[in-house]
Scaffold this motif. Structure first.
Motif, PDB file in Angstrom:
ATOM      1  N   LEU A 132       0.778  -1.155   0.091  1.00 35.79           N
ATOM      2  CA  LEU A 132      -0.164   0.082  -0.040  1.00 35.79           C
ATOM      3  C   LEU A 132       0.879   1.206  -0.058  1.00 35.79           C
ATOM      4  N   ARG A 133       2.133   1.203   0.546  1.00 26.93           N
ATOM      5  CA  ARG A 133       2.823   2.236   0.800  1.00 26.93           C
ATOM      6  C   ARG A 133       3.672   2.482  -0.604  1.00 26.93           C
ATOM      7  N   GLU A 134       4.131   1.388  -1.071  1.00 24.30           N
ATOM      8  CA  GLU A 134       4.848   1.583  -2.278  1.00 24.30           C
ATOM      9  C   GLU A 134       4.015   1.625  -3.733  1.00 24.30           C
ATOM     10  N   GLY A 135       2.915   1.029  -3.623  1.00 23.08           N
ATOM     11  CA  GLY A 135       1.915   1.250  -4.854  1.00 23.08           C
ATOM     12  C   GLY A 135       1.093   2.264  -4.883  1.00 23.08           C
ATOM     13  N   ALA A 136       0.260   2.436  -6.027  1.00 25.33           N
ATOM     14  CA  ALA A 136      -0.565   3.362  -6.105  1.00 25.33           C
ATOM     15  C   ALA A 136      -2.047   3.266  -6.057  1.00 25.33           C
ATOM     16  N   PHE A 137      -2.139   2.234  -4.991  1.00 25.73           N
ATOM     17  CA  PHE A 137      -3.634   2.129  -4.741  1.00 25.73           C
ATOM     18  C   PHE A 137      -4.565   3.228  -4.322  1.00 25.73           C
ATOM     19  N   VAL A 138      -5.634   3.060  -4.622  1.00 23.40           N
ATOM     20  CA  VAL A 138      -6.763   3.939  -4.412  1.00 23.40           C
ATOM     21  C   VAL A 138      -7.920   3.548  -3.332  1.00 23.40           C
ATOM     22  N   GLU A 139      -7.951   2.266  -3.538  1.00 22.50           N
ATOM     23  CA  GLU A 139      -8.887   1.361  -2.854  1.00 22.50           C
ATOM     24  C   GLU A 139      -8.521   0.045  -2.404  1.00 22.50           C
ATOM     25  N   VAL A 140      -9.082  -0.225  -1.132  1.00 23.05           N
ATOM     26  CA  VAL A 140      -8.816  -1.558  -0.521  1.00 23.05           C
ATOM     27  C   VAL A 140      -9.772  -2.428  -0.366  1.00 23.05           C
ATOM     28  N   ILE A 141     -10.118  -3.373  -0.922  1.00 26.86           N
ATOM     29  CA  ILE A 141     -11.494  -3.980  -0.889  1.00 26.86           C
ATOM     30  C   ILE A 141     -11.491  -5.050   0.184  1.00 26.86           C
ATOM     31  N   LEU A 142     -12.120  -4.993   1.434  1.00 24.99           N
ATOM     32  CA  LEU A 142     -11.564  -6.146   2.589  1.00 24.99           C
ATOM     33  C   LEU A 142     -12.786  -7.049   2.206  1.00 24.99           C
ATOM     34  N   ALA A 143     -12.387  -8.192   1.731  1.00 19.36           N
ATOM     35  CA  ALA A 143     -12.937  -9.479   1.566  1.00 19.36           C
ATOM     36  C   ALA A 143     -12.896 -10.707   2.439  1.00 19.36           C
ATOM     37  N   THR A 144     -12.597 -10.341   3.686  1.00 17.56           N
ATOM     38  CA  THR A 144     -12.398 -11.325   4.648  1.00 17.56           C
ATOM     39  C   THR A 144     -14.054 -11.683   4.681  1.00 17.56           C
ATOM     40  N   SER A 145     -14.132 -13.039   5.590  1.00 11.08           N
ATOM     41  CA  SER A 145     -15.296 -13.826   5.582  1.00 11.08           C
ATOM     42  C   SER A 145     -16.255 -13.041   6.321  1.00 11.08           C
ATOM     43  N   PRO A 146     -17.748 -13.106   6.121  1.00 10.56           N
ATOM     44  CA  PRO A 146     -18.671 -12.487   6.944  1.00 10.56           C
ATOM     45  C   PRO A 146     -18.953 -13.357   8.279  1.00 10.56           C
ATOM     46  N   VAL A 157      -7.743  -4.102   9.685  1.00 13.33           N
ATOM     47  CA  VAL A 157      -6.792  -3.485   8.885  1.00 13.33           C
ATOM     48  C   VAL A 157      -6.955  -2.312   8.420  1.00 13.33           C
ATOM     49  N   ALA A 158      -8.314  -1.933   8.155  1.00 12.52           N
ATOM     50  CA  ALA A 158      -8.623  -0.468   7.784  1.00 12.52           C
ATOM     51  C   ALA A 158      -8.139   0.613   8.811  1.00 12.52           C
ATOM     52  N   GLN A 159      -8.027   0.033  10.024  1.00  9.75           N
ATOM     53  CA  GLN A 159      -7.554   1.118  11.011  1.00  9.75           C
ATOM     54  C   GLN A 159      -6.197   1.270  11.065  1.00  9.75           C
ATOM     55  N   THR A 160      -5.561   0.150  11.050  1.00  9.75           N
ATOM     56  CA  THR A 160      -4.051   0.363  11.026  1.00  9.75           C
ATOM     57  C   THR A 160      -3.272   0.776   9.757  1.00  9.75           C
ATOM     58  N   LEU A 161      -4.080   0.586   8.637  1.00 10.92           N
ATOM     59  CA  LEU A 161      -3.351   0.874   7.454  1.00 10.92           C
ATOM     60  C   LEU A 161      -4.133   2.102   6.903  1.00 10.92           C
ATOM     61  N   ALA A 162      -4.908   2.784   7.704  1.00  9.77           N
ATOM     62  CA  ALA A 162      -5.683   3.875   7.110  1.00  9.77           C
ATOM     63  C   ALA A 162      -4.393   5.065   6.525  1.00  9.77           C
ATOM     64  N   ARG A 163      -5.048   5.985   5.388  1.00  7.76           N
ATOM     65  CA  ARG A 163      -3.923   6.759   5.017  1.00  7.76           C
ATOM     66  C   ARG A 163      -4.817   7.715   4.259  1.00  7.76           C
ATOM     67  N   ASP A 164      -4.435   8.985   4.151  1.00  9.33           N
ATOM     68  CA  ASP A 164      -5.262  10.019   3.124  1.00  9.33           C
ATOM     69  C   ASP A 164      -5.154   9.342   1.602  1.00  9.33           C
TER      70      ASP A 164
END
Lengths: 200, 200
Positions: A132-146, A157-164
């Motif tokens: 996420l740091r090195e790439g040019a990602f704009v969206e992270v789809i969290l597809a862990t199980s329901p 994941v969303a909290q610890t890797l959050a970034r503008d």
């Protein structure tokens, strides 16, 4: 006195360890293997014996691969702005089969589970942070199980890797296609209500 | 582009050749094997690879065995006046499991089938004739399958090997235990009527 030769009993026991294979199915398989010519069953024995040496995990995303970088990561035709975070390599394959996703994958290797003693450090989270740091990602789809653990892991994941400039999304949850509403559990129906969308 | 590494696809294809195993079951098995440690799947690979070298057919009766004479033929506790003639080694095992037979077995290795080009000479009939000649049998139970070919084979055996003092019997045919009568086919019901016995 057992009716079966020991080698056959042994094979049946080993086949019976496979998922969805009971004693009767294992026997049927063993008898079929025995009734086939020896040359016909060798490819199966070889395929099992060499599986782990031939298939490993992609250095980048953690998917199954038979070379260094997997088919997903090394495909120049896939977009590099979206990344789908899944628990297992099988989950990535399941999403790939929908044909509806052409971005990158990242396999966590499980979910955070305090009960099972699995903490965040046991997952491939450092590798995800780096991507996420090195790439040019704009969206992270969290597809862990329901599940409770899947939800908690997605939030972690969303909290610890959050970034503008980086959006974290969660896959839709609700009633499955073809599912009978009166058989759906309350949790699923609640998710379906929460996840309602305007009919366009 | 296929989502799976080639070695995995190959394993799934090989597993899919097993009886009762469709594409989805084969995938589940392959993924489970891949998710297991390499040491855990080696016993299965070895059991399949060595099956044909470890299990052969009994010289005497044609059952599966891991030594010269099988457990049936070499068991001094079994009676030597009755012999049960079956099509396959699996059939002998099936009868053995009933616990209701303590005599000898003889595996024909199939049934006479003109359509498939299988004549009497393709079956282990010479060996059966020799056993009947040299042994002290008084009854031959013909336990070939209840099909046109099975019936024809039973009659052929009884006719060609007939001898004074030797009774040839055919296993009972009719409605199976637990079978629904209204679902039974006409042939089965006809056999059930023909095979009726006085209630004692």
């Amino acid at each position: 006195m057992a009716a079966l030769p020991q080698a056959l009993e042994h094979l049946i026991a080993e086949l019976g360890k496979l998922p969805g294979v009971g004693r009767r199915s294992a026997e049927r398989m063993a008898f079929a293997l025995l009734a086939s010519a020896s040359e016909e069953v060798q490819p199966l024995a070889d395929a099992i014996a060499r599986l782990h040496e031939q298939v490993g995990l992609c250095d980048m995303c953690g998917s199954y691969t038979d070379r260094g970088q997997c088919r997903f990561c090394s495909d120049p035709g896939r977009t590099r702005d979206t990344i789908c975070v899944v628990e297992t390599p099988m989950d990535a394959i399941a999403f790939e089969r929908t044909g509806g996703f052409r971005g990158q994958y990242h396999v966590l290797g499980g979910v955070i589970s305090p009960l099972k003693g699995i903490g965040p450090e046991a997952l491939r989270l450092g590798a995800l942070a780096r991507r996420l740091r090195e790439g040019a990602f704009v969206e992270v789809i969290l597809a862990t199980s329901p599940s409770v653990e899947g939800e908690a892991t997605a939030h972690y994941v969303a909290q610890t890797l959050a970034r503008d400039g980086l959006a974290f999304t969660r896959i839709g949850r609700g009633v499955p296609m073809g599912g009978a509403l009166d058989l759906a559990d309350a949790g699923t129906l609640r998710l379906a209500l929460e996840g309602r969308r305007a009919l366009s």
